[in-house]
Design an enzyme around this catalytic site. Structure first.
Site, PDB file in Angstrom:
ATOM      1  N   HIS A 151       3.946   1.313   2.116  1.00  0.00           N
ATOM      2  CA  HIS A 151       5.209   0.774   1.821  1.00  0.00           C
ATOM      3  C   HIS A 151       5.850   1.458   0.555  1.00  0.00           C
ATOM      4  O   HIS A 151       7.138   1.507   0.582  1.00  0.00           O
ATOM      5  CB  HIS A 151       4.944  -0.711   1.170  1.00  0.00           C
ATOM      6  CG  HIS A 151       4.166  -1.763   2.030  1.00  0.00           C
ATOM      7  ND1 HIS A 151       2.928  -2.073   1.855  1.00  0.00           N
ATOM      8  CD2 HIS A 151       4.779  -2.338   3.303  1.00  0.00           C
ATOM      9  CE1 HIS A 151       2.528  -2.902   2.896  1.00  0.00           C
ATOM     10  NE2 HIS A 151       3.943  -3.154   3.388  1.00  0.00           N
ATOM     11  N   HIS A 194       0.905  -1.159  -0.045  1.00  0.00           N
ATOM     12  CA  HIS A 194      -0.084   0.041  -0.022  1.00  0.00           C
ATOM     13  C   HIS A 194       0.914   0.951   0.033  1.00  0.00           C
ATOM     14  O   HIS A 194       1.942   1.015  -0.043  1.00  0.00           O
ATOM     15  CB  HIS A 194      -1.038  -0.075   1.145  1.00  0.00           C
ATOM     16  CG  HIS A 194      -0.252  -0.258   2.458  1.00  0.00           C
ATOM     17  ND1 HIS A 194       0.620   0.639   3.256  1.00  0.00           N
ATOM     18  CD2 HIS A 194      -0.187  -1.380   3.540  1.00  0.00           C
ATOM     19  CE1 HIS A 194       1.057  -0.006   4.161  1.00  0.00           C
ATOM     20  NE2 HIS A 194       0.446  -1.197   4.284  1.00  0.00           N
ATOM     21  N   SER A 238      -2.209  -0.250   6.676  1.00  0.00           N
ATOM     22  CA  SER A 238      -1.886  -1.657   6.998  1.00  0.00           C
ATOM     23  C   SER A 238      -2.438  -2.538   6.136  1.00  0.00           C
ATOM     24  O   SER A 238      -3.615  -2.342   5.654  1.00  0.00           O
ATOM     25  CB  SER A 238      -2.383  -2.024   8.270  1.00  0.00           C
ATOM     26  OG  SER A 238      -1.972  -3.045   8.829  1.00  0.00           O
TER      27      SER A 238
HETATM   28  P1  AMP Z   1       4.857  -4.956   6.495  1.00  0.00           P
HETATM   29  O1  AMP Z   1       4.412  -5.449   5.145  1.00  0.00           O
HETATM   30  O2  AMP Z   1       3.461  -4.770   7.275  1.00  0.00           O
HETATM   31  O3  AMP Z   1       5.705  -6.090   7.111  1.00  0.00           O
HETATM   32  O4  AMP Z   1       5.647  -3.655   6.434  1.00  0.00           O
HETATM   33  C1  AMP Z   1       6.739  -3.554   5.797  1.00  0.00           C
HETATM   34  C2  AMP Z   1       7.270  -2.263   6.254  1.00  0.00           C
HETATM   35  O5  AMP Z   1       6.405  -1.102   5.768  1.00  0.00           O
HETATM   36  C3  AMP Z   1       7.452  -2.057   7.597  1.00  0.00           C
HETATM   37  O6  AMP Z   1       8.880  -1.613   7.748  1.00  0.00           O
HETATM   38  C4  AMP Z   1       6.392  -1.363   8.154  1.00  0.00           C
HETATM   39  O7  AMP Z   1       6.696  -0.645   9.159  1.00  0.00           O
HETATM   40  C5  AMP Z   1       6.267  -0.307   6.941  1.00  0.00           C
HETATM   41  N1  AMP Z   1       4.811   0.114   6.952  1.00  0.00           N
HETATM   42  C6  AMP Z   1       3.656  -0.629   7.168  1.00  0.00           C
HETATM   43  N2  AMP Z   1       2.676   0.292   7.121  1.00  0.00           N
HETATM   44  C7  AMP Z   1       3.294   1.544   6.892  1.00  0.00           C
HETATM   45  C8  AMP Z   1       2.616   2.709   6.867  1.00  0.00           C
HETATM   46  N3  AMP Z   1       1.207   3.047   7.041  1.00  0.00           N
HETATM   47  N4  AMP Z   1       3.361   3.885   6.957  1.00  0.00           N
HETATM   48  C9  AMP Z   1       4.784   3.809   6.795  1.00  0.00           C
HETATM   49  N5  AMP Z   1       5.479   2.545   7.003  1.00  0.00           N
HETATM   50  C10 AMP Z   1       4.580   1.502   7.015  1.00  0.00           C
END
Ligand code: AMP
Length: 290
Positions: A37, A34, A185
């Protein structure tokens, strides 16, 4: 953009880039990408010669009964978003490419891993620290980008890299939110329309904490009470924790001075959402640099 699924191929690509003097920016993710990312990917693109994104739903960071089997996946959409954002390599390994059947070694960042989410997700940060170190050893990034959305994860990774002399520079990036304030998220996809509306209570609780901070409130309990009251207004929300913590040690704060982090984990139906906000009077304070 090249899509790589084999670890040896990923290692060879990175070795070649580094030998040519290129810097490698890396964004590890679990996919279903999203705009949050994408903000990390864009920053990596600005600060490095080459950018690598990994999509790997890491089984060792999920506990029994958690959502590993149903975690949302859309590899084609992820690839399209990465290509559009200028990614050079999208690394999408299968489980066997990361964990051999004989895998026995894990990384534990003591103390930090038991606070906040660690209390109800034992073993979660052990899985996170382990896979991130493995991915760093495979991708050999110059810089790696993590979201402040997962504030505790960022502190765990920063501590792990410092403690283990990992050369990669870990960079924290701001939280990207929906127009109504809900932090983006992949798990927001689980929410029904009414749950999606209710989910804004996390952000509103954090705004209540921010408003107290701006008025100069110093009592930690006052913050916790104000956030709880906002969450309680929402019948569909069931808090896992509502905390005000020290930004570095993640320990509960009784008295707030210059900086604090308000952090929440709340279940909306069966979906567990987390969010946080850094509160600081220190203009130079950078929550990503703790
Ligand atoms: P994930 O795919 O949920 O493991 O997230 C991958 C990376 O993207 C991690 O470093 C998260 O902290 C970051 N991330 C996820 N959601 C957000 C958001 N809303 N804003 C900024 N970074 C994000």
């Amino acid at each position: 953009m090249r899509i790589i699924t084999h670890t040896n191929e990923m290692k060879a690509w990175s070795a070649e880039q580094l030998a040519q003097g290129a810097s490698i920016g890396f964004v590890p993710t679990m996919g279903y990408l999203h705009a949050g990312h994408v903000s990390l990917i864009e920053r990596s693109g600005k600060e490095n010669d080459k950018s690598v994104v990994s999509v790997f739903v890491n089984p060792t960071q999920f506990g029994p009964g958690e959502d590993l089997a149903i975690y949302p996946r859309d590899p084609d959409a992820d690839a399209a978003k990465c290509a559009l954002a200028g990614v050079h390599v999208l690394y999408m390994p299968e489980n066997e490419q990361i964990y051999s059947p004989n895998h026995r070694t894990y990384v534990v960042v003591e103390g930090l891993s038991e606070a906040l989410c660690g209390a109800t997700r034992p073993g979660h940060f052990r899985g996170v620290a382990t896979v991130v170190l493995k991915l760093f050893n495979i991708v050999k990034p110059t810089k790696a980008y993590f979201g402040l959305k997962d504030y505790q994860q960022l502190q765990v990774i920063k501590t792990m890299t410092a403690d283990l002399n990992v050369d990669t520079q870990v960079i924290g990036c701001p939280i990207v939110r929906e127009p109504d304030g809900l932090a983006m998220s992949s798990r927001n996809a689980y929410l029904s329309p009414s749950q999606r509306q209710a989910a804004v209570c996390l952000y509103e609780a954090l705004l209540a904490a921010k408003s107290l901070f701006e008025k100069g409130e110093t009592r930690g309990d006052t913050y916790r009470r104000a956030m709880s009251e906002r969450i309680e207004l929402c019948a569909e929300a069931h808090p896992d924790y509502i905390k005000l913590v020290d930004p570095g040690a993640l320990e509960d704060l009784e008295i707030v001075n210059n900086s604090a982090v308000a952090a929440l984990a709340v279940r909306i139906g069966s979906t567990r959402l987390i969010d946080n906000m850094t509160l600081t009077r220190d203009n130079d304070f950078d929550g990503s640099a703790c």
